[in-house]
Write an enzyme that holds these catalytic residues in place. Structure first.
Site, PDB file in Angstrom:
ATOM      1  N   ARG A 105      -8.325   2.765   4.680  1.00 43.11           N
ATOM      2  CA  ARG A 105      -7.084   3.423   5.060  1.00 43.11           C
ATOM      3  C   ARG A 105      -5.918   2.599   4.547  1.00 43.11           C
ATOM      4  O   ARG A 105      -5.796   1.415   4.862  1.00 43.11           O
ATOM      5  CB  ARG A 105      -7.022   3.516   6.591  1.00 43.11           C
ATOM      6  CG  ARG A 105      -5.897   4.360   7.094  1.00 43.11           C
ATOM      7  CD  ARG A 105      -6.060   4.688   8.549  1.00 43.11           C
ATOM      8  NE  ARG A 105      -6.047   3.509   9.420  1.00 43.11           N
ATOM      9  CZ  ARG A 105      -5.623   3.527  10.667  1.00 43.11           C
ATOM     10  NH1 ARG A 105      -5.179   4.658  11.178  1.00 43.11           N
ATOM     11  NH2 ARG A 105      -5.644   2.457  11.406  1.00 43.11           N
ATOM     12  N   THR A 109       0.533   4.363   4.092  1.00 45.17           N
ATOM     13  CA  THR A 109       0.559   5.835   4.127  1.00 45.17           C
ATOM     14  C   THR A 109      -0.414   6.397   5.156  1.00 45.17           C
ATOM     15  O   THR A 109      -0.342   7.587   5.485  1.00 45.17           O
ATOM     16  CB  THR A 109       0.158   6.399   2.754  1.00 45.17           C
ATOM     17  OG1 THR A 109      -1.202   5.993   2.503  1.00 45.17           O
ATOM     18  CG2 THR A 109       1.038   5.870   1.629  1.00 45.17           C
ATOM     19  N   ASP A 201      -9.397  -2.425  16.819  1.00 47.09           N
ATOM     20  CA  ASP A 201     -10.016  -2.146  15.520  1.00 47.09           C
ATOM     21  C   ASP A 201     -11.531  -2.268  15.665  1.00 47.09           C
ATOM     22  O   ASP A 201     -12.066  -3.361  15.900  1.00 47.09           O
ATOM     23  CB  ASP A 201      -9.494  -3.139  14.473  1.00 47.09           C
ATOM     24  CG  ASP A 201      -9.985  -2.772  13.076  1.00 47.09           C
ATOM     25  OD1 ASP A 201      -9.148  -2.454  12.221  1.00 47.09           O
ATOM     26  OD2 ASP A 201     -11.228  -2.787  12.847  1.00 47.09           O
ATOM     27  N   ASP A 204     -13.323  -4.731  13.237  1.00 46.08           N
ATOM     28  CA  ASP A 204     -13.075  -6.139  13.600  1.00 46.08           C
ATOM     29  C   ASP A 204     -13.863  -6.523  14.837  1.00 46.08           C
ATOM     30  O   ASP A 204     -14.418  -7.617  14.911  1.00 46.08           O
ATOM     31  CB  ASP A 204     -11.584  -6.372  13.860  1.00 46.08           C
ATOM     32  CG  ASP A 204     -10.793  -6.460  12.558  1.00 46.08           C
ATOM     33  OD1 ASP A 204     -11.419  -6.642  11.492  1.00 46.08           O
ATOM     34  OD2 ASP A 204      -9.550  -6.336  12.624  1.00 46.08           O
TER      35      ASP A 204
HETATM   36  N1  URA Z   1      -9.534   2.561  13.514  1.00 39.07           N
HETATM   37  C1  URA Z   1      -9.864   1.668  14.488  1.00 39.07           C
HETATM   38  O1  URA Z   1     -10.748   0.827  14.290  1.00 39.07           O
HETATM   39  N2  URA Z   1      -9.199   1.719  15.651  1.00 39.07           N
HETATM   40  C2  URA Z   1      -8.242   2.627  15.922  1.00 39.07           C
HETATM   41  O2  URA Z   1      -7.698   2.627  17.030  1.00 39.07           O
HETATM   42  C3  URA Z   1      -7.917   3.557  14.902  1.00 39.07           C
HETATM   43  C4  URA Z   1      -8.576   3.499  13.716  1.00 39.07           C
END
Ligand code: URA
Length: 210
Positions: A105, A109, A201, A204
């Site tokens: 991602r 953008t 995330d 992560d």
């Molecule tokens: N990707 C993630 O890992 N967490 C989010 O909250 C949104 C996208």
């Protein structure tokens, strides 16, 4: 709830999800919980798999017994966080074929950029389950489904852990034929495209990269 979205409200799923959301949960436990919860979600997403019968003999007598029909299903991980959901599904359906879609991602953008695509053969004859823990903006999920359709897939489900209303709406607009199964429909996205209240995330947290 619309046909397009199924929220699995089973108590075990909800309990495990709460532990995953907790920021104090370690990477190792997070990964283990994701595997367990995915197995439970996989049970739901495979509910409509087609059956045929096989003639067998039990120790007692002969019978026509139900057995899965058609080609093995295809499981497609949307990299990298989708990989955390592979084991849970494979535990339930060990013979599934596995593919990968690499999209990242663009943080400016929020649009998806493709860097890898590898899918099992004969997608058009398989149930395809795309996995990604977080359905956030829905842009990368919709793009991944575009690629799967271009590769021939016609029967696709999307399996995620958390969904944002914005992502569900985006998917419904782009791919109304793709049913979504999730453990929770959260409140909203924040200005950076993160799900609220969410769990941060997912990549992560499962790989310990932050
Ligand atoms: N990707 C993630 O890992 N967490 C989010 O909250 C949104 C996208």
């Amino acid at each position: 709830m619309s046909e397009h979205l199924t929220v699995v409200d089973h108590p075990l799923v909800q309990h495990k999800l709460t532990l995953m959301r907790d920021k104090g949960t370690s990477t190792a436990v997070f990964r283990q919980l994701l595997r367990e919860i995915t197995l439970l979600l996989a049970y739901e997403v495979t509910r409509e798999l087609k059956l045929t019968t096989r003639h067998i003999e039990t120790p007692m007598e002969e019978m026509d017994a139900p057995i899965l029909a058609g080609k093995k299903l295809a499981l497609v991980s949307i990299l990298r966080a989708g990989n955390g959901m592979l084991d849970g599904v494979l535990e339930l359906v060990p013979s599934a074929r596995v593919g990968f879609v690499g999209l990242y991602r663009d943080e400016e953008t929020l649009k998806p950029v493709q860097y890898y695509f590898k899918a099992p053969e004969g997608l058009k004859d398989r149930l395809v389950i795309a996995v990604d823990p977080m359905l956030a903006t829905g842009n990368s999920s919709a793009a991944a489904i575009d690629l799967l359709k271009e590769a021939g897939a016609t029967d696709i489900r999307f399996l995620c852990l958390l969904a944002a209303p914005e992502g569900v709406a985006r998917m419904k607009e782009a791919h109304p034929d793709v049913n979504i199964v999730t453990a929770s429909l959260d409140r909203e996205l924040n200005s950076k495209g993160y799900i609220m209240p969410g769990l941060g995330d997912a990549g992560d947290r499962m790989f310990g990269t932050k």
